[in-house]
Design a protein around this motif. Sequence first.
Motif: not given
Length: 57
Positions: A46-57
Amino acid sequence: MNKHIEKALEAIAREHLLLDNLKPQNSSEDFQEQSVWGIKKALEAAYQQGFKDGKQQ
C-alpha cells in the motif's frame, strides 16, 4: 475514497491477505486471523502504491 484507491486496496488484500474483498459482511466473516508478515507485506504494498501514485501527479 475514490475507485482507483478502492481497487488498489482490494488487489493488495487479495494478494497479501488472501481476502476475497474488503466489503463488510456483518458477520463473523468480517474477522480474519492474519500473520504479522502478511500484514507487513500488505502495508508495504500500500505504501509503494501510494508513492507510485504520488509520483504520477
